[in-house]
Enzyme design. Structure first.
Site, PDB file in Angstrom:
ATOM      1  N   ASP A  51      42.498  38.417  41.250  1.00 23.34           N
ATOM      2  CA  ASP A  51      42.221  37.917  39.904  1.00 23.34           C
ATOM      3  C   ASP A  51      42.907  38.752  38.824  1.00 23.34           C
ATOM      4  OD1 ASP A  51      40.568  36.126  41.142  1.00 23.34           O
ATOM      5  OD2 ASP A  51      38.731  36.764  40.137  1.00 23.34           O
ATOM      6  N   HIS A 200      41.085  42.613  42.372  1.00 30.52           N
ATOM      7  CA  HIS A 200      41.689  42.444  41.055  1.00 30.52           C
ATOM      8  C   HIS A 200      43.013  43.208  40.968  1.00 30.52           C
ATOM      9  CE1 HIS A 200      37.517  41.289  40.409  1.00 30.52           C
ATOM     10  NE2 HIS A 200      37.918  40.654  39.316  1.00 30.52           N
TER      11      HIS A 200
END
Length: 237
Positions: A51, A200
């Site tokens: 992400d 992430h």
């Protein structure tokens, strides 16, 4: 007793919108939600997702790791992090067989009317296609997993699915910085067929955040999972 019932109702309502796992709202929503993938017919499959990119300080190194390990992943990118300088990173994702989905840097889509949610995501997809050469798939991951009925209605309008992740299969470390080796060990121990992992490679506010831990964790995690017989799929409807 009345206050206990009110508190319990408020808690259930909150969980329906922000729980990091499927809950009541997801069961009745007008659009589909994926919190895990169906069991595979062959070798067990795991789904790596990343992400908050594209991040020029981390995503290219992560792509190098995935290329070396011949592992596919899904990148949920933030539209406002994409520009002429970072578009080649997203183009490389496509070229190397990864999937690209939509992400946001804010929880604001939770409170938008369905038409605005649909319009916002469609505009982001069109911009990614214009800059990176291909359109992202019909998958959307809301910031922090926060969702709402109106968000689901907007997703249904444009035939998109909401994508979550498996229980405990994230890189959140209770407000401490994740440590690559410990993270890889925990994820490898917990994962099973069809699970979706989220890490992430970027940050929702800082487009150049230090995400070396994610690169290093992926370099450890992928071979560990392959040694257990897993293959790597992409989350894309």
């Amino acid at each position: 007793m009345f206050f206990l019932l009110v508190a319990a109702g408020f808690g259930l309502l909150s969980l329906a919108h922000v729980a990091p796992f499927p809950f009541m709202l997801d069961a009745v929503a007008p659009a589909d939600a994926l919190w895990n993938m169906p069991p595979s017919r062959g070798a067990p499959t795991v789904y790596l997702t990343f992400d908050d990119g594209p991040n020029p300080t981390a995503t290219p190194d992560l792509l190098d790791v995935l290329s070396r390990e011949q592992a596919a992943a899904t990148f949920f990118v933030i539209d406002r992090h994409l520009d002429e300088a970072t578009a080649p990173i997203v183009r490389r994702m496509f070229d190397e067989g990864h999937a690209v989905g939509l992400h946001t840097h804010t929880r604001r889509p939770m409170v938008l009317p369905p038409d605005e949610v649909a319009g916002m995501l469609s505009a982001a997809a069109e911009r990614i296609e214009r800059l990176a050469g291909r359109r992202p798939c019909r998958a959307f991951r809301p910031h922090g997993g926060a969702r709402s009925g109106s968000m689901y209605e907007g997703l249904a309008q444009i035939d998109h699915v909401l994508v979550g992740w498996g229980w405990g299969l994230w890189d959140f470390n209770w407000y401490r910085r994740p440590e690559a080796a410990a993270l890889a060990e925990r994820l490898a121990r917990r994962v099973s067929d069809g699970d979706i992992i989220v890490m992430h490679d970027g940050h929702h506010e800082n487009p150049r955040a230090d995400r070396r831990y994610a690169v290093e964790a992926a370099a450890l995690l992928v071979p560990a999972l392959r040694a257990r017989g897993f293959r790597f799929g992409t989350v894309c409807p």
